[in-house]
Design an enzyme around this catalytic site. Structure first.
Site, PDB file in Angstrom:
ATOM      1  N   LYS A 100      43.909  50.383  35.069  1.00 26.08           N
ATOM      2  CA  LYS A 100      44.307  49.082  35.606  1.00 26.08           C
ATOM      3  C   LYS A 100      45.659  48.703  35.006  1.00 26.08           C
ATOM      4  O   LYS A 100      45.825  48.740  33.780  1.00 26.08           O
ATOM      5  CB  LYS A 100      43.239  48.061  35.198  1.00 26.08           C
ATOM      6  CG  LYS A 100      43.076  46.897  36.124  1.00 26.08           C
ATOM      7  CD  LYS A 100      41.886  46.077  35.621  1.00 26.08           C
ATOM      8  CE  LYS A 100      41.559  44.928  36.495  1.00 26.08           C
ATOM      9  NZ  LYS A 100      40.531  44.081  35.898  1.00 26.08           N
TER      10      LYS A 100
HETATM   11  C1  E4P Z   1      39.321  41.602  38.049  1.00 23.93           C
HETATM   12  O1  E4P Z   1      39.531  42.767  37.928  1.00 23.93           O
HETATM   13  C2  E4P Z   1      39.384  40.626  36.951  1.00 23.93           C
HETATM   14  O2  E4P Z   1      38.805  41.206  35.825  1.00 23.93           O
HETATM   15  C3  E4P Z   1      38.598  39.360  37.229  1.00 23.93           C
HETATM   16  O3  E4P Z   1      38.052  39.344  38.525  1.00 23.93           O
HETATM   17  C4  E4P Z   1      39.228  38.115  36.766  1.00 23.93           C
HETATM   18  O4  E4P Z   1      38.390  37.031  37.069  1.00 23.93           O
HETATM   19  P1  E4P Z   1      38.549  35.590  36.413  1.00 23.93           P
HETATM   20  O5  E4P Z   1      39.608  34.848  37.141  1.00 23.93           O
HETATM   21  O6  E4P Z   1      37.198  34.948  36.627  1.00 23.93           O
HETATM   22  O7  E4P Z   1      38.867  35.797  34.969  1.00 23.93           O
END
Ligand code: E4P
Length: 217
Positions: A83
């Site tokens: 990522k």
């Molecule tokens: C996605 O890959 C992220 O880890 C995640 O969906 C972030 O979500 P949040 O806005 O609830 O922290």
């Protein structure tokens, strides 16, 4: 639509994997911190529970160091998906990694133009954050619609991974738009199973069945 769970907690991942409905896992540095676990160790454990992609995020901000971190992360398991943030260095890293067959999830996407860049960089997944978009006065689902339209216009293979999902309506809307994947916290995925009329129906059937005095086994 594929279902990923957005957590670094082992038990909820095991529980959802046991349903046979879980296609992958996403983590991020905040979720790793929340788990209190060692990053490499917990990522390895997660990769052993699910066969699908497990996103593990680099924490460097420059391309050269991102590449070094990705090299370490991709050795964890074959199903690790690197990522990277949606920055110039992140997309350079994406291009380099995907050119050599590594899965890459480009995260922190908040505009359709950013998603276009990620697709051009060969991203396996683009992660638009719908919940955070909503929080800031935008409509996260408009963003998903725009990205779907653009990706379909050019037949990009990049999968739209709807992230920052906060409730079951986000999941429904993502499915209606034709997003490829959604990632949600365990609670939201569990909420998808629930309906008050299902519970009420079961209660009624059980009560009537008891009156028959019969058993199937
Ligand atoms: C996605 O890959 C992220 O880890 C995640 O969906 C972030 O979500 P949040 O806005 O609830 O922290």
């Amino acid at each position: 639509m594929k279902f990923f769970v957005d957590t670094a907690e082992i038990e909820p991942i095991r529980e959802l994997a046991a349903t046979g409905l879980l296609d992958g896992v996403t983590t991020n540095p905040s979720l790793i911190a929340k788990s209190g676990r060692d990053f490499m160790e917990v990522t390895r454990e997660i990769c052993g529970i699910v066969d699908g992609p497990v996103s593990a995020e680099v924490v460097a901000l420059d391309h050269a160091t991102m590449m070094k971190e990705a090299e370490v992360l991709r050795k964890i398991a074959d199903n690790v998906c690197i990522k990277v943030p949606l920055t110039v260095d992140g997309l350079k890293t994406c291009k380099a990694l995907t050119s050599d067959g590594t899965m890459v999830n480009v995260t922190l996407c908040f505009s359709a133009n950013q998603a276009l860049l990620a697709a051009k960089a060969g991203a396996s997944f683009i992660s638009p954050f719908v919940g955070r978009h909503d929080d800031n006065g935008f409509d996260g689902m408009d963003l998903i619609e725009d990205i779907r339209l653009i990706y379909d216009n050019y037949n990009f293979a990049t999968e739209i991974l709807v992230a920052s999902v906060r409730h079951t309506t986000h999941v429904l809307q993502a499915a209606k738009i034709g997003a490829d994947v959604m990632t949600a916290p365990p609670k939201v995925i569990h909420d998808l199973f629930k309906h008050v009329l299902t519970d009420k129906g079961i209660e009624g059937f059980m009560a009537d069945w008891a009156k028959t005095g019969q058993s199937i086994l």
